[in-house]
Design a protein around this motif. Sequence first.
Motif, short mmCIF file in Angstrom:
data_model
loop_
_atom_site.label_atom_id
_atom_site.label_comp_id
_atom_site.label_asym_id
_atom_site.label_seq_id
_atom_site.Cartn_x
_atom_site.Cartn_y
_atom_site.Cartn_z
N THR A 42 0.83 -1.21 0.00
CA THR A 42 0.00 0.00 0.00
C THR A 42 0.86 1.25 0.00
O THR A 42 0.54 2.23 -0.67
N ARG A 45 2.15 1.73 -3.50
CA ARG A 45 1.07 2.22 -4.37
C ARG A 45 0.80 3.70 -4.14
O ARG A 45 0.62 4.46 -5.09
N LEU A 46 0.78 4.10 -2.87
CA LEU A 46 0.57 5.51 -2.56
C LEU A 46 1.71 6.37 -3.10
O LEU A 46 1.50 7.48 -3.60
#
Length: 71
Positions: A42, A45-46
């Motif tokens: 995550t 991805r951010l």
Amino acid sequence: MSALDRRDAVRPAPSGFRLDKANGKMMGVCAGIADHFGIDATLVRLGFVAGALLGFGSLVVVYIAIGLIAD
């Protein structure tokens, strides 16, 4: 047994970058990067989204290139 030996016994060192299509959302690039460096997907991805927005979409081209070349 030292702490370093125990850590390596739990997770072996990655042998190289590979796409992680099983845990990936689109092409598995961010999941592969996260697996290679041992961080949460995550966060990667951010980072890609922030970089794509701040870099005027240049990371989108990099993402596609990695996805096509890596595996």
